[in-house]
Design an enzyme around this catalytic site. Structure first.
Site, PDB file in Angstrom:
ATOM      1  CB  ALA A 164       1.705   2.078 -60.245  1.00  0.00           C
ATOM      2  CG  HIS A 165       1.753   7.050 -59.384  1.00  0.00           C
ATOM      3  ND1 HIS A 165       0.976   7.929 -58.682  1.00  0.00           N
ATOM      4  CD2 HIS A 165       2.082   6.067 -58.530  1.00  0.00           C
ATOM      5  CE1 HIS A 165       0.864   7.502 -57.446  1.00  0.00           C
ATOM      6  NE2 HIS A 165       1.516   6.385 -57.327  1.00  0.00           N
TER       7      HIS A 165
END
Lengths: 339, 339, 339
Positions: free
Chosen positions: A237-238
């Site tokens: 994920a980010h």
């Protein structure tokens, strides 16, 4: 490609015991090897195949040499020596150069003359493809992306969001680098998108497996350091940070802003809750959910053992009663003491 | 793009406290912000960075304003205000129009003149692409599919099976909409395919993450209502229904014919058994398996806590003995009472 | 397409009770059927819809026939008969032939004249595409790959590494066959890649769901036998063997060198640790982790039941105390006996 055992021993840095003039041209497991193959013993589980193998030679550790009936190549790290034997006997196809006529390259894209861009690729105007890069069919290289020297994008890899990829990366089919992170703000009864404007920064010698996704940062970058190895269908994920030489098996999910140390190993199906920090040299066993930061090196696990379903049904329902059970036991202990 | 704090405050609907003429041109976290950036405080975890930030201004809640050393933009929803600040300062690239010469558009496809179809796209004869749609590279739009106004298919999105997609959807790379559901009938010793003839119906303002798959209905449609947000690598099986404004994190798997209410949140890695119904406003924690319908709003969980593997080994094996343990405790309690 | 009930009964091998001249042209669920549709009752859960259905006829088991108010088609396997009714009333589009001008086919590729290669496909020089194969848009067929008769690759399928695919396979969008396995040797402080030189061998009548990945063998092949059905987003690692007619639901992860028997069923999200062997006719329930080989047919499970989070918090923490609890109970039992 065929090599004498003398040549192979030299390439592996192994000690040859046996006829140096014998030639090998293939690599196979102990059980499947035929004359002309070199085999290897790295996992003790397969030691029972050593006596009966038809291999011309076997790569193994010194401790196993006595049990062999063939010439042996003694190595301190037989598995690594096996990997090198494969590389020596099955050299990869020579790199190609140029741009396939069925690729779409925007004017302004910088593609080194020694790189190869296969059919179906779509390269944006300000992308940069370094020397020796091999882009297989149907790769998409977006705006501002840099692909470092000698990277191999096998096929159908998508790299967006100005991602910077170091040297010698191997990206497998279906990989997506630089997709938007899952960011949104609750506003009354609906969700409002938080535009994702960060990037992805990937070091040298990174390998990423088929259909794995790496989101761009919300702000700042998602970072994958040198030598990280990621298997298939992993979700990064980010703003995740993955330290150098960490290895991540298939189907792992890493939530936003997680920071993973160096030299970690995550087994298949592990999940990590957002914003946690994991120290260097941590190992997490398969399908465990990491719900708190881990500050000490070591091995961690979660989950319940596999049972026959009949037995599982009886036991699993008791987990719902566990807190009550502990209290009942405590009560009995107190009663006993008070007697 | 640069804005004065006065302009920004107006766009965010925030109250400015500080010099209205100062200009900002970027957004960054409190720790990373430099002069000319606006930052934000939405998560109390980051409050400790407030005093030392170099940001020109900070978006925050009224309660935090006193602790700030910079001009502040006070908002009731600082996270949403931050999202809007990003949108104001980093406007997305202007939409493109037309069809790239390297796209393949079948005669008969209806593509609005204001839409954009990038290189490598393949559009079927009876597909319909509405005004303002942006199809990035290598999207596949199958027969009978409708893509609503202003949708953005970032790259390499596949939409099949006559799927209907509403307005302003954002579909990320590798998304597959309208793949066959997993339907088959057992016939003697083999499986016979149940042809999947249903479709997919997606509302407005839906976002779907990279490599997520949404199967077509077996009969009837798989339905995703307005405002649903889905992260990467999620699997939505045939005839699932997802109610409006539900958010689904990465790696979730939803089995066939599950019905999920509105305003639900599923954390990463959750799995839902087929044919269940989940009420509105249900939250399920990460990696939980939902094995029964949930008729009441609330938060639900399953799973075991992470332990050091040594400790986990000792405890996990006991789960197999749990039913017996409960019986032993009950026996002791009875004995005590009978005394 | 419309059929009389007499025609349909014959095609299904079902016994018709009712007016043989009535015509049907669609299939729908009991609840959604309208006049002109045939419906079916295969799941007892839906029996309550039988009396009120508007279907022209219903496919069902003999035991349910008395409760019907419509003509019925009595079958010993109503679900399979329903599948056949769908096939009869919704015949798939006629196969196409030829090569789309926007496909990229290397000189030397063997493509049968009766096969179809759609736009955006990229076919390597020594690939072989058999009679009747339908390659949808943007499929990549690599060097040495063989695609057997009448296979359908729906769209955007990648097949590499000399994979051999049998007859009538159906491969859904985003499938990757023949990606490198996750093989690497630890050398001092970094990982060295073990080149993956094996292949993939897939039997006849195999179906593989969207975004599923099947790695090539390290040495030797990854094998999927005849009639295996695999759902979306499944990961099959290198050198896995999957026995005939096994069915694998979505999001399953199978580690390297696992050997799965015939006629097994793995529910969604199951994970299997590497090098294990699973007997024929084994069923594993959803999200279970298989941590040891299974030598007996039967049903197996792991995991904890879903609870309200409040209750889960109280109970889950007790799992960490379980070994101690068992010891405390044992101590009390001993004390009692000694009294």
């Amino acid at each position: 490609m065929a090599l004498t055992l003398a040549q192979l021993a030299e390439q592996l840095g192994a000690e040859l015991r046996g006829d140096a003039r014998l030639a090998v041209s293939g690599v196979a497991t102990l059980a499947e090897a035929r004359r002309g193959d070199v085999s290897f013993l790295a996992n003790p589980k397969y030691r029972r195949y050593l006596a009966g193998t038809r291999a011309t030679a076997v790569i193994l550790a010194a401790a196993d040499a006595a049990a062999a009936t063939t010439p042996v190549l003694v190595s301190e790290n037989p598995y690594a020596a096996y990997a090198r034997a494969v590389r020596a006997l099955y050299p990869p196809p020579a790199p190609q150069q140029g741009v396939h006529p069925d690729a779409t390259v925007a004017a302004g894209a910088r593609i080194d003359a020694s790189a190869w861009v296969d059919a179906g690729c779509v390269i944006a105007a300000d992308a940069s493809i370094a020397a020796g890069v091999q882009l297989g069919p149907a790769c998409i290289i977006g705006s501002g992306v840099t692909i470092g020297e000698d990277c191999r994008l096998i096929a159908r890899v998508t790299v967006l969001a100005g991602a910077q990829i170091g040297k010698r990366a191997i990206l497998h089919p279906g990989v997506v680098i630089g997709s938007d992170g899952f960011g949104m703000a609750r506003v009354e009864e609906h969700w409002e998108k938080v535009p994702q404007i960060g990037s992805v920064c990937i070091g040298d010698d990174v390998e990423i497996g088929a259909n794995t996704t790496v989101d761009r940062g919300a702000l700042g970058a998602t970072v994958i350091e040198n030598g990280v190895k990621i298997d298939n269908q992993v979700q990064v994920a980010h703003n995740v940070f993955i330290g150098a030489h960490t290895a991540i098996a298939a189907c792992v999910g890493i939530s936003g802003s997680v920071r993973i140390g160096r030299h970690c190993t995550l087994a298949g199906g592990v999940g990590i809750v957002g914003h946690l920090e994991i120290a260097d040299h941590v190992h997490v066993n398969g399908m465990s959910m990491v719900t708190h930061s881990i500050s000490r090196a070591g091995s961690y696990s979660a989950g319940t053992p596999l049972m026959e379903t009949r037995s599982w049904r009886r036991n699993a329902v008791r987990i719902k009663q566990l807190d009550g059970l502990v209290r009942r036991v405590r009560d009995m202990e107190k009663t006993k003491q008070n007697r």
